[in-house]
Structures are given as C-alpha cells and as structure tokens.
Design an enzyme around this catalytic site. Structure first.
Site, short mmCIF file in Angstrom:
data_model
loop_
_atom_site.label_atom_id
_atom_site.label_comp_id
_atom_site.label_asym_id
_atom_site.label_seq_id
_atom_site.Cartn_x
_atom_site.Cartn_y
_atom_site.Cartn_z
N GLU A 49 0.81 -1.23 0.00
CA GLU A 49 0.00 0.00 0.00
C GLU A 49 0.84 1.28 0.00
O GLU A 49 0.47 2.26 0.63
CB GLU A 49 -1.00 0.01 1.16
CG GLU A 49 -2.16 -0.94 0.93
CD GLU A 49 -3.45 -0.52 1.62
OE1 GLU A 49 -3.61 0.65 1.99
OE2 GLU A 49 -4.33 -1.39 1.77
N HIS A 315 -2.36 -1.03 9.84
CA HIS A 315 -1.93 -2.41 10.07
C HIS A 315 -0.75 -2.41 11.05
O HIS A 315 -0.07 -1.39 11.19
CB HIS A 315 -1.45 -3.06 8.77
CG HIS A 315 -2.56 -3.44 7.85
ND1 HIS A 315 -2.81 -4.74 7.48
CD2 HIS A 315 -3.50 -2.70 7.21
CE1 HIS A 315 -3.84 -4.78 6.65
NE2 HIS A 315 -4.28 -3.55 6.47
#
Lengths: 466, 466
Positions: A49, A315
């Site tokens: 990402e 995350h």
C-alpha cells in the site's frame, strides 16, 4: 559453504496505508517509517500500500545508505502498491499481476484499478539463493456477504502457482510431495510411484528437477484470516510455514493480530466481531532440500509505533528474525507427511474448486443479465428515436437519449467484463481440477489413505463449523 | 535412463485462423486438420487462433484416441486461442497472460479482447521433463507504421522472462551465461565471478540452481520476422534455437516462410513487399545441461494442405522431428559463447529498452491528451447545462448532452487505459534496465569484451540499416 553455515535474516513487513489525500498523517507516518527502517537496518523491508510513487522515491532517498537496493512494482492504473528495500543487492526481480481483482464498477473499493500483484526478488546471500515474494490480495469489505471471495481464492491459487512455478518446481513435486523431501524412504506404492515419476534420471537427488531457490519467503497482506480457504490453499499447496505458528519467541499483539482495536487508525466497527483484532498479514517461509529454516523471533507492533507513538499504519508491522542453516538432504528435519496431509490437500483443493465454480456461475449470470440489458437498451433507443422523429414528446425523448446510450455502453462493458471474469475463473478451476485429479489418483493407489481421507474430511467439516 | 538414451519427438504447430463467422471454410478446415493430426499421430500438436471453444471440443472428441491429453487456454474476453493436443499425459499446465496487448478501442483489430498469452505444458517423456510453451503475440497490421511495436517487444520480453523463470532458472544464469553450460572452463575473471556467484554451494554441478526442465520447446505465431527486435530479444535472452536455422533437412516453403503468397487465404496485397512470404511462426528449442537436442527434419506446408488440397489455414503448418539425446554436462556440445555474444545481448537489451521508452512516452502523451479532453468535456457539459436552463437553444443543448457525456466517458477510459499502459511499459523497461546494468557490469570486468562490444555495435548498426 561450510557445513555449519548459518545465516540470520531480519525481515520487516508492513501494509503502509499510503492512500494519497485519504490516509491520515501519511507524510508523517512515511517519514517515521523511514527513520525506523534506517535505525533497525533490516535485511529486507517489504511494504504494501505504498500507492504514491513519490512516497517510494522519498523512502528510497532516505534509506539509500542503509538499503542500497530498492524496487517499486508498477502495474494496473494506480499501481500494485508493493515495494521493497534491501540491504543486499537484488539479482533479479519480476512480478505477476493477478488475472482477477475485483470489479471496475466498484469504484469506491478501487481494488480493480490497483492491479494487485505478487512481486519477486531474487537475492544471493552468502551463496544462498533467496526468493522473496511480496503481495497484497483483494481486500475483504464484508465478511458475511463477500462478493470478492472467488476472486481472492483465485488470487491465492495464482500466488501459490507462481511460487511453485518459479521457486519450487513445476514438475509434479508439489504440495502432496512433502514427504519426499524428508528422511523417510518410500513407504508405500504411491510414494514409490511418485518418486519414480518425479525423479527419473537421478534417483539419488530428490531435488534435482525442482531446485531453484534455496529459501522461499512470502510476506504481505493476504486479506485472509489464518483458517480462510485461500490461506489454507496457499499453505497446503506450497508447503510454506507460518512464522507466527512456528516461532517459540513471539512478542506483540494478542494472537499475532495485525489489525487491532488499539490502533487509532482502525475502523473499530469493522473489528467488532473480533475482540483481539484480525491476523491478515503474514511472514511465510520454506527451505528447499539441503537447508533448514526457522523463525527465531517474531515481533509485531501493538497499535502504536515501535516507540509507543502514533502507529505507523492502520496495520501492525511484522518483524521476523529467520535463521537458515545448511543441512544435508538426508538430515533435513521434516515432519512426517502422510496420507492425512494428502487428504487435507485434496479436501482444500475440492473446496477451492467449489468456490470457483460458484464464482463462475455468478459471473455467467451477470454476463447473461447484462446481455438482456443490452437488448433492452437497444429497444429503448429505437423507441426514443421513433418518438423524437414523430414529434409529441420529442423533447423528453431527446433528453432520455443520454441515459439510454449510457445504459447500453455500461451494460456492454459489464457484459465484456463478466465474460472475461468467467474465463479467468474457469482457467483457475481447470488447473485445480487437473491437480485434484492427479492428487486423487495418487491417493487412491495408497491403501493407507482411505481411512485418512475420511478423517481429513471430518476435520474439514469441523473447521467449517468453527 | 541409459547413457545412450535417445528420444524422437514429432511436433506440429499451426495458426488455425479459426475466427467464427469471418474465417473462410472454417468448419471444413478444422475437420481436415483433425483427420490429418489423427493420421500423422504427432507427439504434440500446438495450435493457435482456435478462437471458438466449440472447435476445440470438436477436435478433442475427434483426436481422443490418438491424443488422449488436451488443454484449451482460457483468458481475456474472447480467449487466447491457444490449445494443445498431446499423445502423452500432461503433468501440469499453466499460463501467463501478457500485460500489454493492444488497445481496447481498436475494436477492428480485436487483439485486446483476446487476452493473448503463453501457455505451458509439462510432460514427462521416458524420464525426461519437457516444458512445452505455445504462444501467439500481437498481430502486426502495418509494418511501416507499427503502433503495436512497443507492446510486441514487451510481450517478447515477458515471454522470455516467463520461460526463464519457469524452465531455465531465474538466478542469474540467464542469456549471457550460455558459456557456463558448455565444456569450457572459466576463461576470464568475468566468467569466474559469475560462476562463483551463481553456483555457490555446489560448484561441481553447473545446473544446480537453475535446473527445472530438461528440454524447453516454444512453438507459436510470434508475429515477428526473424530479424525483428522482439525475436532477437527472445532468442538472445533465452538461448533458444530456431529449428529452421538449425536443421539440415528442411523441406517446405521458400526460406521457411509460414505465410506465403501461394496460399489462397492470404491477403496478397499485404505480402507484396515479400515475394517469398514471411516467416513469423516458429519452432524453438533448447536442452538444458545433461541433454542435447537437435532438429532432424523440418517440414512446412506450401500454401496447400499436406495432400495438396485447399490449405488448412492462412498460415503454413510446421512439422518438426526433434531428437533428444542424453549427454553428460562436460560433453554437452555447445558453441563457444564469448564476449561478442555478450555484447550482442547488451545491444539487443539496449535496443528493446529504447523501444519501450519510446512506447512509454507515447502512452504518457495519450494520457495527457485524454486528460485535456476530459477537462474540455466537463466544460462543454457545464455550458450545455447552462444553455438548457436558460432556454433559447434548449433543444439543441439537450441533444448535445449525449455526445458530450460520451466524449467524457470515452476520454476517461482512454486516460485510464494509457496510464495503465505506461505502467506496464515502465515495468518491462525497469526489468530490462536492471538486466542491462548487470550485463554491463559483468562485461566491463572482462577486458576481452571491449573490442567485442565495439564489433557487436557495428553489427547492430548494420542490421538496423538492412
């Protein structure tokens, strides 16, 4: 290489949540990530990402002294978001973009535009060939009604196949062949058959036809819980081990979760059914014959950055210390893989096949539906033309042209997309079916397997109930 | 396997020209093809442009007794058109769909909708592992002004990389490493360096880290003339040999052409600049260390079917008899690959890099252009809304909605497409650049190479002039 050769590998993995304009405090987080990576000096940092190439270039500059090698995997419209920083030179890299990756008209989900992929780096470390894979599978937006399930299963299969083809050998010694690499001799007719078939011209060298990488490492955000079909398929097919399950020294979030409610960037509502959070990011590894790999330590962040500040992402980061040792093939410690493991593989292949079959039926339904809408749109357009020519409600008819042409084009695009989707699913299903056929044939030859198949199925049923 | 092991392989390749509704006499040609394949009983028949799955199913039924194994490679909207019939069981199959494959708005060319790909079959023949690839690259519609050149070069690179990754080893021993497999010892510092780097833990086994397939076979319609950049790139990078150039026993069309003016289905106008026709279909092969492969005979049809009737397709069929012999690594006959070969590789990598760079600039230009059109479309739409609200030319304004919304959507799609195209080309360019860097580094270490590089460049210039 000395017989008592031992190599320590420090690995970092993080889904960075780097969506330009949308992710909170992106600039600050990227900066702090760079500082942290520089300070820790891992062997390999694998990131997901990183959607903005500027962020990658910023990190590349910042990390250059510590990580002289770096690569950004480009694909799709937006990009794969994958990149990697390495302390050691990168010998080669390549990538595989997943055939299926969501729907272009689900613009708010955006996965289709990313071109999600798996990236591969080949490193040579003290004479050892390491194939490091980094990937990010399609996100799960609704666990109860997951319209992307078939796509994610197909991605997991493609990922497993890519790893098999490139690193582990495509010549039969896959998945259910674990036992051949262990110290056990062929104990059944099946094993003898497979051994004869696989290792025809050099019977003394079990890895002769399949040897490529010495060590395979896969890191990334799989968007799969540990017991999800895709995750089981990937592990069973490739024989990769899960660092969290293997290590004896784990410190970090409860149950190794990589999205935890303590993280201020996490959507708390989505995590409600999971009090500890979810584990969807992984460090998986495997050593090929002649080597032995173990995970000495595994750490995760716990909803804060490693120095207890604001988190680096939504995350949690994974930090693993792996140890690779040289080990002659005959002494490679390998758990016994018997008929129970083979029947577990058959069962997971069957499950995946069924899921893809369901996905195919849905794709075909959508293509048929879009076909009807195209017919309807054509009729409507003809009617509007007639009305516009005939006068009366002329203005209304002309006004309706735009939406009806739009309908027609949209339905056409949907039709083409779903035809293509059905072809992609059909391809993965055919590959699974072929493998299933071969696994079953081999299994049927082995009388020990009959009872185990039954046990395996029971186990499968139990895990489904959970 | 006995030391005097020898295997004869009979291979058939044909681009079948099987476009439903468009290709002439399709049903009859497919029927006759089936009869011929049954009669000849090849080991492997590799077909391209079987666009209709019905045709494949028909052939499958018809050929079942002679060719018990078959596979149809599904991809894209229409399909890859690739299929294969084998006398021997297929152990595994997989495929890779090319990232770049023309433009969706070039509907009359249609390549984009096909999802062109390379299919791979793994066969085990008398203990030998054969990786057979079948492919079909993007067509060339205008040789003088070829807008698909960059795509075809990128496809050739992806094809070469796929073969390298899966069959020949991704760990450095690529392209310029030919010499290492031959009988020559390391004669230069470069060779020593590469040997040390590549074969670290088993110095006595040159193929240890790269061995996968014993024999690699690539058949298909490359849509590339023998001296075209893509063809040279593929051959130089993979080390594959061209059956037509290697065999001593060739019978068939002049210069081995596979599209000849004698064929009644061929567009004569397109072949005008080539009096004998063009050679764009190939049988390429290579044996990995320990084996030796040669092409005993090569036959082509000559504008008629093998029994002098109407041709089977607009392309000519290729029929090769290959012979594989066992040969210990130290006796593998291998031509001397010196600095001249390496500098030829560097030169072709550079050429491909430049072509992709040009393609990228064009893709970016189109994306920018589409961006301006989007802006213009938005302005136009705002203007039309204002006019419609203000009265006066209301009806005209409303009538213009449809084209301006269409313009906007079209430009949006074109924008997204070309951004994605630029990313795909950029990826291939990065891979080429990395390899070029490594090849140059290795080359610079070798003093012998300096003169050869100069000679290689001269040669390259000469072939460009031709």
């Amino acid at each position: 290489m000395k017989p008592n050769f031992s190599l320590r590998l420090r690995i970092f993995n993080l889904n960075c949540w780097g969506i330009p304009y949308l992710s909170k405090h992106r600039g600050d987080r990227v900066k702090r990530l760079g500082d942290f990576l520089n300070m820790e000096s891992f062997d390999l940092a694998l990131l997901e990402e990183v959607w903005s190439e500027q962020d990658f270039q910023y990190l590349r500059q910042k990390l250059l002294p510590t990580y002289p090698a770096a690569h950004y995997f480009r694909s799709g419209v937006i990009g794969s978001g994958l990149c990697v920083f390495s302390k050691h030179p990168i010998q080669e890299f390549t990538q595989h973009v997943y055939t299926l990756n969501g729907y272009p008209y689900m613009i708010h989900h955006g996965d289709w535009f990313c071109g999600k992929a798996v990236g591969l780096l080949v490193l040579h470390l003290s004479g050892l060939v390491l194939n490091a894979y980094v990937t990010h599978l399609h996100a799960e937006y609704n666990r109860q009604k997951d319209i992307y399930l078939a796509h994610r299963v197909a991605q997991a299969w493609e990922l497993a196949q890519f790893i098999q083809c490139v690193s582990l050998g495509l010549t039969g010694e896959v998945g259910w062949g674990h036992g051949l690499r262990g110290g056990q001799g062929p104990t059944s007719r099946w094993a003898q058959l497979v051994r004869r078939e696989l290792l025809p011209h050099q019977p003394g060298s079990p890895s002769h036809t399949s040897k490529k990488a010495d060590v395979v490492l896969l890191c990334g955000d799989l968007n799969l819980h540990p017991k999800d079909l895709g995750c089981r398929l990937l592990k069973e097919w490739t024989g990769l081990h899960d660092a969290y399950l293997e290590t004896r020294d784990f410190k970090g979030s409860e149950e190794g979760c990589t999205m935890v409610p303590e993280n201020c960037y996490v959507n708390q509502r989505e995590l409600q059914p999971f009090p500890f959070g979810i584990r969807i990011d992984y460090v998986l590894y495997k050593a090929v014959s002649g080597f032995y790999i173990s995970c000495k330590t595994l750490r995760t962040t716990t909803g804060r950055d490693p120095h207890s500040g604001t988190p680096l992402s939504d995350h949690e980061a994974l930090m693993a210390t792996l140890c690779v040792r040289h080990s002659p093939p005959q002494h490679t410690p390998s758990p016994t893989h018997g008929p129970a493991e083979r029947s577990r593989l058959i069962s997971v292949l069957k499950e995946a096949w069924a899921e893809l079959d369901l996905g195919m039926a849905q794709a075909r339904w959508w293509a048929t539906f879009a076909g009807y809408v195209i017919g309807l749109g054509l009729l409507l357009l003809a009617l509007l033309c007639a009305l516009a020519a005939g006068g009366g409600v002329r203005e209304v008819a002309i006004m309706l042209w735009t939406p009806s042409v739009g309908l027609l084009l949209g339905a056409g695009a949907v039709y083409l997309f779903h035809v293509q989707e059905a072809k992609g699913l059909s391809r993965a299903r055919a590959e699974l079916q072929h493998m299933l056929g071969r696994a079953r044939e081999a299994h049927d030859l082995d009388p020990e397997s009959q009872a185990a198949l039954f046990l395996g199925q029971q186990e499968g049923d139990r895990s489904e109930e959970q």
